[in-house]
Design a protein around this motif. Structure first.
Motif, PDB file in Angstrom:
ATOM      1  N   GLY A  64       0.830  -1.194   0.000  1.00 62.50           N
ATOM      2  CA  GLY A  64       0.000   0.000   0.000  1.00 62.50           C
ATOM      3  C   GLY A  64       0.866   1.245   0.000  1.00 62.50           C
ATOM      4  N   GLY A  65       0.223   2.410   0.129  1.00 65.99           N
ATOM      5  CA  GLY A  65       0.952   3.673   0.191  1.00 65.99           C
ATOM      6  C   GLY A  65       1.916   3.674   1.367  1.00 65.99           C
ATOM      7  N   LEU A  66       3.189   3.935   1.103  1.00 67.98           N
ATOM      8  CA  LEU A  66       4.244   3.761   2.102  1.00 67.98           C
ATOM      9  C   LEU A  66       4.546   5.054   2.844  1.00 67.98           C
ATOM     10  CD1 LEU A  66       7.003   1.592   0.401  1.00 67.98           C
ATOM     11  CD2 LEU A  66       6.088   1.265   2.691  1.00 67.98           C
ATOM     12  N   PHE A  67       4.469   4.985   4.179  1.00 66.58           N
ATOM     13  CA  PHE A  67       4.762   6.163   4.991  1.00 66.58           C
ATOM     14  C   PHE A  67       5.578   5.762   6.221  1.00 66.58           C
ATOM     15  CE2 PHE A  67       1.110   7.258   2.439  1.00 66.58           C
ATOM     16  CZ  PHE A  67       1.504   8.492   1.935  1.00 66.58           C
ATOM     17  N   GLY A  68       6.048   6.785   6.940  1.00 64.46           N
ATOM     18  CA  GLY A  68       6.916   6.576   8.087  1.00 64.46           C
ATOM     19  C   GLY A  68       8.176   7.392   7.929  1.00 64.46           C
ATOM     20  N   GLN A  69       8.921   7.566   9.027  1.00 66.91           N
ATOM     21  CA  GLN A  69      10.123   8.393   9.038  1.00 66.91           C
ATOM     22  C   GLN A  69       9.782   9.790   8.495  1.00 66.91           C
ATOM     23  OE1 GLN A  69      12.909   5.606   6.996  1.00 66.91           O
ATOM     24  NE2 GLN A  69      14.000   5.577   8.935  1.00 66.91           N
ATOM     25  N   SER A  70      10.465  10.237   7.447  1.00 68.27           N
ATOM     26  CA  SER A  70      10.205  11.580   6.922  1.00 68.27           C
ATOM     27  C   SER A  70       9.068  11.610   5.907  1.00 68.27           C
ATOM     28  CB  SER A  70      11.472  12.147   6.277  1.00 68.27           C
ATOM     29  OG  SER A  70      11.858  11.348   5.169  1.00 68.27           O
ATOM     30  N   ARG A  71       8.525  10.458   5.573  1.00 69.90           N
ATOM     31  CA  ARG A  71       7.381  10.416   4.656  1.00 69.90           C
ATOM     32  C   ARG A  71       6.099  10.551   5.462  1.00 69.90           C
ATOM     33  NH1 ARG A  71       8.115   6.115  -0.324  1.00 69.90           N
ATOM     34  NH2 ARG A  71      10.256   6.663  -0.889  1.00 69.90           N
ATOM     35  N   PHE A  94      -2.884   2.438   3.274  1.00 68.66           N
ATOM     36  CA  PHE A  94      -1.501   2.783   3.572  1.00 68.66           C
ATOM     37  C   PHE A  94      -0.849   1.708   4.432  1.00 68.66           C
ATOM     38  CE2 PHE A  94      -2.571   7.643   3.400  1.00 68.66           C
ATOM     39  CZ  PHE A  94      -2.703   7.551   2.024  1.00 68.66           C
ATOM     40  N   ILE A  95       0.466   1.807   4.552  1.00 72.39           N
ATOM     41  CA  ILE A  95       1.240   0.893   5.393  1.00 72.39           C
ATOM     42  C   ILE A  95       2.454   1.648   5.911  1.00 72.39           C
ATOM     43  CG2 ILE A  95       2.494  -0.043   3.385  1.00 72.39           C
ATOM     44  CD1 ILE A  95       1.479  -2.159   6.419  1.00 72.39           C
ATOM     45  N   HIS A  96       2.806   1.411   7.172  1.00 74.43           N
ATOM     46  CA  HIS A  96       3.975   2.057   7.770  1.00 74.43           C
ATOM     47  C   HIS A  96       5.218   1.234   7.472  1.00 74.43           C
ATOM     48  CE1 HIS A  96       6.617   3.848  10.796  1.00 74.43           C
ATOM     49  NE2 HIS A  96       5.747   4.839  10.906  1.00 74.43           N
ATOM     50  N   ILE A  97       6.329   1.901   7.247  1.00 73.23           N
ATOM     51  CA  ILE A  97       7.556   1.181   6.871  1.00 73.23           C
ATOM     52  C   ILE A  97       8.008   0.196   7.955  1.00 73.23           C
ATOM     53  CG2 ILE A  97       9.162   2.966   7.725  1.00 73.23           C
ATOM     54  CD1 ILE A  97      10.860   2.218   5.138  1.00 73.23           C
ATOM     55  N   GLN A 102       0.593 -18.411   0.262  1.00 71.73           N
ATOM     56  CA  GLN A 102       0.081 -17.836  -0.968  1.00 71.73           C
ATOM     57  C   GLN A 102       1.217 -17.276  -1.828  1.00 71.73           C
ATOM     58  OE1 GLN A 102      -3.402 -17.821  -1.617  1.00 71.73           O
ATOM     59  NE2 GLN A 102      -3.428 -19.095   0.222  1.00 71.73           N
ATOM     60  N   GLU A 103       0.939 -17.116  -3.105  1.00 72.55           N
ATOM     61  CA  GLU A 103       1.925 -16.512  -4.008  1.00 72.55           C
ATOM     62  C   GLU A 103       1.918 -14.991  -3.871  1.00 72.55           C
ATOM     63  OE1 GLU A 103       2.687 -15.823  -8.799  1.00 72.55           O
ATOM     64  OE2 GLU A 103       1.376 -17.450  -8.140  1.00 72.55           O
ATOM     65  N   ILE A 104       0.726 -14.409  -3.696  1.00 76.09           N
ATOM     66  CA  ILE A 104       0.567 -12.955  -3.706  1.00 76.09           C
ATOM     67  C   ILE A 104      -0.107 -12.497  -2.425  1.00 76.09           C
ATOM     68  CG2 ILE A 104      -0.518 -11.003  -4.893  1.00 76.09           C
ATOM     69  CD1 ILE A 104      -0.413 -12.704  -7.460  1.00 76.09           C
ATOM     70  N   TYR A 105       0.413 -11.396  -1.865  1.00 76.21           N
ATOM     71  CA  TYR A 105      -0.168 -10.822  -0.653  1.00 76.21           C
ATOM     72  C   TYR A 105      -0.294  -9.302  -0.786  1.00 76.21           C
ATOM     73  CZ  TYR A 105       0.987 -15.196   1.814  1.00 76.21           C
ATOM     74  OH  TYR A 105       1.084 -16.505   2.220  1.00 76.21           O
ATOM     75  N   ASN A 106      -1.438  -8.778  -0.348  1.00 78.50           N
ATOM     76  CA  ASN A 106      -1.561  -7.341  -0.139  1.00 78.50           C
ATOM     77  C   ASN A 106      -0.920  -6.990   1.200  1.00 78.50           C
ATOM     78  OD1 ASN A 106      -3.076  -7.070  -2.506  1.00 78.50           O
ATOM     79  ND2 ASN A 106      -5.011  -7.403  -1.420  1.00 78.50           N
ATOM     80  N   VAL A 107      -0.216  -5.850   1.228  1.00 81.10           N
ATOM     81  CA  VAL A 107       0.458  -5.419   2.449  1.00 81.10           C
ATOM     82  C   VAL A 107      -0.055  -4.026   2.782  1.00 81.10           C
ATOM     83  CG1 VAL A 107       2.672  -5.049   3.589  1.00 81.10           C
ATOM     84  CG2 VAL A 107       2.479  -6.779   1.791  1.00 81.10           C
ATOM     85  N   VAL A 108      -1.103  -3.982   3.593  1.00 79.08           N
ATOM     86  CA  VAL A 108      -1.744  -2.724   3.978  1.00 79.08           C
ATOM     87  C   VAL A 108      -2.162  -2.792   5.441  1.00 79.08           C
ATOM     88  CG1 VAL A 108      -2.603  -2.105   1.679  1.00 79.08           C
ATOM     89  CG2 VAL A 108      -3.982  -3.574   3.144  1.00 79.08           C
ATOM     90  N   ALA A 109      -2.237  -1.618   6.072  1.00 80.46           N
ATOM     91  CA  ALA A 109      -2.708  -1.549   7.459  1.00 80.46           C
ATOM     92  C   ALA A 109      -4.180  -1.968   7.517  1.00 80.46           C
ATOM     93  CB  ALA A 109      -2.531  -0.132   7.994  1.00 80.46           C
ATOM     94  N   PRO A 110      -4.610  -2.527   8.654  1.00 81.45           N
ATOM     95  CA  PRO A 110      -5.977  -3.052   8.748  1.00 81.45           C
ATOM     96  C   PRO A 110      -7.080  -1.989   8.682  1.00 81.45           C
ATOM     97  CG  PRO A 110      -4.583  -3.936  10.516  1.00 81.45           C
ATOM     98  CD  PRO A 110      -3.823  -2.831   9.875  1.00 81.45           C
ATOM     99  N   GLU A 111      -6.773  -0.753   9.070  1.00 82.91           N
ATOM    100  CA  GLU A 111      -7.802   0.295   9.123  1.00 82.91           C
ATOM    101  C   GLU A 111      -7.650   1.263   7.958  1.00 82.91           C
ATOM    102  OE1 GLU A 111      -8.019   2.027  13.040  1.00 82.91           O
ATOM    103  OE2 GLU A 111      -7.895   0.054  14.013  1.00 82.91           O
TER     104      GLU A 111
END
Length: 261
Positions: free
Chosen positions: A151-158, A178-181, A198-207
């Motif tokens: 998902g949209g990547l954030f954390g640190q200076s982002r 979104f997802i935190h680094i 699984q071969e493919i995974y979505n990586v996003v925060a639950p909320e």
């Protein structure tokens, strides 16, 4: 453990430093002299490699790794033919190595912008973004590989609010996928160490709060100026779910909501 990172961008550099602290051996490719020297100073074994031009394995690179993280982007500015050329080189490079597991970092941008709850198998291939799909298809030929759609990547200076200061925000009515680094790094490391089914995974925060709410929260938290106005356009309600990876790894998020980033 011996790790290899192909395409050591923001995520790659972050996880490399974590793995170094844990006492692992980390190798990484970069395309720039500036990053080469910075990574070397951190204790990473670095080599310059531009996969748009070459697939040759450096002579001093070990031929066996425990885990390989591929973070070569399928960038929108390139044509399909240019990306096909890039990932052919990545493929040829990997064919010369042995490993236990590969994780390839893709993006939830592969999904169309629609009002729908989306898991990894919601859409047929013909409805997916063709450049990202091309990269995933090349990577899918390798055994013991898994694809993380980030998902949209954030954390640190982002920080999300930083990009909207004194600007008109037209996306505030959309939901945040979104997802935190920190969580990305944990999910990569645990994905290598654990059992992935699984071969493919979505990586996003639950909320999935509204982007407007994330902007307001992060502006308040970090002292950024607010947007000059919110003018909602294209306010589709797209929700990308990452439950499969969370369940496979029995993972507890550090940041369940983008409101806490």
């Amino acid at each position: 453990m011996r790790y290899l990172i192909l395409g050591c961008g923001w995520v790659g550099e972050y996880v490399a430093k974590l793995w170094l602290k844990e006492g692992h051996e980390v190798w990484a490719s970069t395309t720039t002299k500036e990053k080469y020297h910075r990574l070397v100073a951190d204790g990473i074994f670095v080599f310059e490699q531009n996969f748009d031009r070459q697939a040759t394995i450096p002579t001093d690179l070990p031929k066996a790794f425990d885990f390989i993280l591929v973070s070569i982007p399928a960038t929108h500015k390139f044509t399909l033919e240019e990306l096909r050329h890039r990932f052919l080189h990545v493929s040829l490079f990997l064919q010369g190595l042995t490993y236990r597991k590969v994780i390839f970092l893709s993006s939830i941008g592969i999904y169309p912008d629609v009002s729908k709850e989306i898991d990894e198998y919601t859409f047929p291939e013909e409805e997916l973004q063709e450049k990202l799909l091309l990269a995933e298809k090349v990577m899918s030929q390798f055994p013991n590989r898994h694809i993380y759609r980030l998902g949209g990547l954030f954390g640190q200076s982002r920080i999300f609010a930083k990009y909207f200061q004194n600007k008109v925000c037209t996306t505030g009515g959309q939901l945040a996928n979104f997802i935190h680094i920190e969580d990305v790094a944990n999910l990569i490391t645990q994905g290598f160490d654990g059992q992935l089914t699984q071969e493919i995974y979505n990586v996003v925060a639950p909320e999935h709060p509204l982007k407007k709410e994330v902007i307001l929260a992060s502006a308040l938290k970090y002292g950024f100026e607010l947007p000059s106005s919110f003018d909602d356009q294209d306010s589709f309600q797209k929700v990308v779910t990452g439950e499969r990876l969370q369940n496979d790894l029995n993972y507890t998020f550090n940041y369940k909501s983008p409101l806490d980033f």
